[in-house]
Each structure stands twice: as structure tokens, then as C-alpha cells.
Design an enzyme around this catalytic site. Structure first.
Site: not given
Ligand code: IPM
Ligand code: MN
Length: 327
Positions: A121, A172, A205, A229, A233
Site C-alpha cells: 500500500y 507468506k 493461503d 485487507d 473480507d
Molecule cells: C478496506 C478497503 C480499502 C483498503 C480500499 C477502499 C482502499 O478495501 O479498508 O479494507 O484496501 O484498505
Molecule cells: Mn478491504
């Protein structure tokens, strides 16, 4: 006394869910002076503004920031993500991204600590011979000893404060032998200062499999920016859905305000339909109250959100229900 909180509703469902969060905070009896900032993709399309430096300077004096979501179709990728969200994280030195996931029905109670200012990032890289058949694109991963260590230390201290006192490093190391080595050495060094915390290591993974098959076994996880990130999710998906996933972008050194936002995005497909789940934003506001020292109010909000997974209703109905419970 009221806390000075900068509120960036943002795009899509962002303003809708943030409104519910503020409603609940008010009902919990915590005084907030909300300062609204009209920023995000829609603002950018209107007048080209992303995040002016004088706004950033105003934010440095605030107690906290609450953000809904940013991202609008039609804006080139990266403009808002890098120019607003990542600029906030980097400029305000929000070096820990704390993402808790609780889903009691499945025994899930884990917190992912995502490094929030470095890794892929950081923006290292560029093009050579762009647009030609010989084009080269590189995207580096920046890992500093200081950046890794402060994040790992935070994760150990958090793990030490929890009943199970367990911390898993996710990386990793078998392929990313430079960054992975720095992470692993730092992790092991800090571990030696915390004999009270048991540790584990998962390749990222494999962690994706465990996260699906036995998420209840995780307590605290620490990982780098991009792995964090992706993994959060997935963690959201197995913990009731991303509509319940909250986060705090923390400056634990408290050299400035921390920023709180749901993990989900702006969901332009359902914006304006009143169907977005506001719980992720409400729980993010509860994290904000914790950070401000309002632990009792934060606890009441979390309790009020506890079984919202079984509620049926739109954005404002769920907000109203949670509000009634905290009053
Ligand atoms: C998150 C989002 C952000 C990230 C994006 C929108 C830049 O996906 O906060 O997880 O990748 O950090
Ligand atoms: Mn995200």
C-alpha cells in the site's frame, strides 16, 4: 463536554450508515460535535477536490474521525482510495487497523490487526515504457523494522489483555523471503517479551482455509497491509457477513485522531434503497467510543448490536432498534 468528531459520510451507502451510527451514539448519551466533511468520489466528480491539506490540518486537532465509505463509479481507480483514504491513514499515522469479528453462534471471537501504513500500500513502484509492448510495471512492498515492530507490539499487548492470550502471525514467509523474514524475526523477538501469550504462524493461503473451516480457533491475528485487507473480507464473510464488520484505524501513540469506518465499501448498487446494514458503522462508532475512553457506552452499543443478525428490516429500522436498546 462534547467530543469533536470529523464525519466523512462519503459515497454510496456511506452517509446512510453513518447517520445511523451517530443516532445510536447520541442515544448512548455521549456528546458529539460532528463536523461534516463533504469528501469522496461524488465531490471529486463535482469539483476535483480529494483531500486538501488544510482539511487534514483541521483533522489533526479533532478527537476522532468517523467515515462511511468512499468510492464512486466513474472515478478512475486509486484517485479516492489513495488520495483520500490512504492519505488519511498515512498522514495521520494510523498504523494499526483493528478489525474485530464476533459471531457467537459459531463461537467466533477474533481480532485481526492489520498493519496500515506500509507493505504494497506504500505506493512504491511505477511504470517503464508504459503503453508499449515492452511495458514494465513494478509494485514494491515496503516493510520497515519500526513499522512492523510497532504493529506487532500492539498485537501482543492486545492478545495479552484477552482471556485466551493467543496470537497468530499470518504471512507468506516461504515465498516473500525478505519481508516475511523481517516480520517473523520481529514477531519472535517481541514474543520473547510476552511469555504469557501463546503464538502460532499460518501462511496466508492456509489461513484462508482455516478461516473458513475453523474460525473459532483464532484469537488475535497480526498481518501485513494487503494480507490483512484480503483476510478481513473473508473474516467478515464467515462472521455474519461484511455488513457486521467494523474497524478502527488507530494511532495508538495518540499523536492525532484515530479514524473509524466499516470494513465494507460504498455499495453503489444498493445506495438510496435503505437496505444497507448499518451495524458495521454502528460498531465502528462503538470502537471510537472505546478509544475516547467511553467504554461503558461502547459496551452498551455492542450489547445492543449483539443479535442484530436475526433482525429483519432496513437501514433506519435496524438503527432505530439498536437506538432503543441503548437508551
Ligand atoms: C478496506 C478497503 C480499502 C483498503 C480500499 C477502499 C482502499 O478495501 O479498508 O479494507 O484496501 O484498505
Ligand atoms: Mn478491504
Amino acid at each position: 463536554m462534547a467530543y469533536q468528531v470529523g464525519v466523512i459520510g462519503g459515497d454510496g451507502i456511506g452517509p446512510e450508515v453513518v447517520a445511523e451510527a451517530l443516532k445510536v451514539v447520541q442515544a448512548a448519551g455521549v456528546g458529539i460535535d460532528a463536523v461534516d466533511y463533504d469528501l469522496g468520489g461524488a465531490r471529486y466528480l463535482r469539483d476535483g477536490t480529494v483531500l486538501p491539506d488544510d482539511v487534514l490540518d483541521e483533522w489533526r486537532k479533532l478527537d476522532a474521525l468517523l467515515l462511511g465509505a468512499v468510492g464512486t463509479p466513474g472515478v478512475p481507480p486509486g484517485v479516492i482510495e489513495r488520495g483520500l483514504l490512504l492519505k488519511m491513514r498515512f498522514e495521520l499515522d494510523l498504523y494499526v487497523n483493528q478489525r474485530p469479528f464476533t459471531w457467537p453462534a459459531d463461537g467466533i471471537d477474533m481480532i485481526v490487526i492489520r498493519e496500515n501504513t506500509e507493505g504494497t500500500y506504500a505506493g512504491e513502484g511505477g511504470f517503464l515504457r508504459k503503453g508499449t509492448p515492452q511495458e514494465v510495471a513494478t509494485q514494491g512492498s515496503v516493510n520497515t523494522r519500526m513499522g512492523v515492530e510497532r504493529c506487532v507490539r500492539y498485537a501482543f499487548e492486545l492478545a495479552a489483555s484477552r482471556p485466551r492470550r493467543h496470537l497468530t502471525l499470518v504471512h507468506k514467509t516461504n515465498v516473500l523471503t525478505f519481508a516475511g523474514d523481517l516480520w517473523e524475526r520481529t514477531f519472535n523477538e517481541v514474543a520473547s517479551e510476552h511469555p504469557d501469550v501463546t503464538t502460532a504462524y499460518n501462511h496466508v493461503d492456509a489461513a484462508c482455509i482455516y478461516m473458513v473451516q475453523k474460525p473459532a480457533e483464532y484469537d488475535v491475528i497480526v498481518t501485513d497491509n494487503l494480507f490483512g485487507d484480503i483476510l478481513t473480507d473473508l473474516a467478515g464473510a464467515v462472521s455474519g457477513g461484511i455488513g457486521f464488520a467494523s474497524s478502527g484505524n488507530l494511532n495508538p501513540a495518540r499523536t492525532g485522531p484515530s479514524m473509524f469506518e466499516p470494513v465494507h465499501g460504498s455499495a453503489p448498487d444498493i445506495a438510496g434503497t435503505g437496505t444497507a446494514n448499518p451495524v458495521a458503522a454502528i460498531l465502528s462508532a462503538a470502537m471510537m467510543l472505546d478509544h475516547l475512553g467511553e467504554a461503558a457506552a461502547a459496551g452498551r452499543i455492542r450489547t445492543a448490536c449483539a443479535d442484530t443478525g436475526s433482525l429483519v428490516g432496513g437501514t433506519s429500522e435496524i438503527g432505530d432498534l439498536v437506538k432503543e436498546r441503548v437508551q
